[in-house]
Scaffold this active site. Sequence first.
Site, PDB file in Angstrom:
ATOM      1  N   HIS A   1      12.600  22.199   2.836  1.00 44.41           N
ATOM      2  CA  HIS A   1      12.108  23.074   3.678  1.00 44.41           C
ATOM      3  C   HIS A   1      12.878  22.702   5.209  1.00 44.41           C
ATOM      4  CE1 HIS A   1      10.271  25.697   0.987  1.00 44.41           C
ATOM      5  NE2 HIS A   1       9.490  24.730   0.600  1.00 44.41           N
TER       6      HIS A   1
ATOM      7  N   CYS B   1       2.527  42.553  18.675  1.00 45.13           N
ATOM      8  CA  CYS B   1       2.607  44.057  19.105  1.00 45.13           C
ATOM      9  C   CYS B   1       2.319  44.966  18.196  1.00 45.13           C
ATOM     10  CB  CYS B   1       4.038  44.129  19.694  1.00 45.13           C
ATOM     11  SG  CYS B   1       5.438  43.706  18.538  1.00 45.13           S
TER      12      CYS B   1
ATOM     13  N   HIS C   1       6.391  26.673   4.395  1.00 42.67           N
ATOM     14  CA  HIS C   1       7.732  26.610   4.154  1.00 42.67           C
ATOM     15  C   HIS C   1       8.667  26.753   5.456  1.00 42.67           C
ATOM     16  CE1 HIS C   1       7.655  28.011  -0.333  1.00 42.67           C
ATOM     17  NE2 HIS C   1       6.868  27.040  -0.011  1.00 42.67           N
TER      18      HIS C   1
ATOM     19  N   THR D   1       4.125  46.554  15.707  1.00 42.50           N
ATOM     20  CA  THR D   1       4.821  46.271  14.270  1.00 42.50           C
ATOM     21  C   THR D   1       4.945  44.843  14.093  1.00 42.50           C
ATOM     22  OG1 THR D   1       7.120  46.532  15.137  1.00 42.50           O
ATOM     23  CG2 THR D   1       6.017  48.379  14.307  1.00 42.50           C
TER      24      THR D   1
ATOM     25  N   ASP E   1       1.509  42.867  23.584  1.00 46.52           N
ATOM     26  CA  ASP E   1       1.859  44.202  24.558  1.00 46.52           C
ATOM     27  C   ASP E   1       0.651  44.801  24.246  1.00 46.52           C
ATOM     28  OD1 ASP E   1       1.854  45.332  21.892  1.00 46.52           O
ATOM     29  OD2 ASP E   1       4.012  46.327  22.422  1.00 46.52           O
TER      30      ASP E   1
HETATM   31  C1  RB5 Z   1       4.834  50.238  21.242  1.00 48.99           C
HETATM   32  O1  RB5 Z   1       4.684  51.168  21.073  1.00 48.99           O
HETATM   33  C2  RB5 Z   1       5.547  49.328  19.957  1.00 48.99           C
HETATM   34  O2  RB5 Z   1       7.037  49.975  20.142  1.00 48.99           O
HETATM   35  C3  RB5 Z   1       5.623  47.971  20.247  1.00 48.99           C
HETATM   36  O3  RB5 Z   1       4.285  47.488  20.032  1.00 48.99           O
HETATM   37  C4  RB5 Z   1       6.144  47.156  19.047  1.00 48.99           C
HETATM   38  O4  RB5 Z   1       5.744  47.699  17.647  1.00 48.99           O
HETATM   39  C5  RB5 Z   1       7.561  47.077  19.116  1.00 48.99           C
HETATM   40  O5  RB5 Z   1       8.115  46.556  18.374  1.00 48.99           O
END
Ligand code: RB5
Length: 152
Positions: free
Chosen positions: A142, A74, A107, A76, A17
């Site tokens: 595994h 993305c 694994h 997180t 993203d």
């Molecule tokens: C974008 O702000 C953020 O929410 C996205 O990149 C991600 O971390 C969502 O899981």
Amino acid sequence: MSIHRLVSNMKIGICSDHAGFAYKSRLIGYLESKGYEVKDFGTHSEESMDYPDVAHPLAEAVEKGETDLGIAMCGTGNGMAMTLNKHQGIRAGLAWTEEIGRLVRQHNNANILVMPARFIPYEDAEKITGTWLETEFEGGRHQRRIDKIPVR
Ligand code: RB5
């Protein structure tokens, strides 16, 4: 089969993203310099967008064998992992250290590597990717465990 032979014909799908866009652009260069063929599923700028819009097409490509493996980023990593893992043929593993990158292949035989672009330096994303790609799945117990993951 050696890793070098595998690399020469391995195709990798990649998506991010807006939060992962800068890392994705750099990682494509890294992968191509290592001899991988890369298919970019977007996004193509830092303009805010919704990660499922690129995660689902990547998951479908990996499930159909149009790409051998996938990489997704993305902020997180969680939104990508949640979306990708809705697909029964996908094992998307979140890694934020090189050791986890190794284990998620060894694994869990992750066919998509997910990384949290806002929480790791770019250099770590490259190291995690390289280690994940070069590690082999251990199989054995595994394999039995990953066989139990899909919902039938
Ligand atoms: C974008 O702000 C953020 O929410 C996205 O990149 C991600 O971390 C969502 O899981």
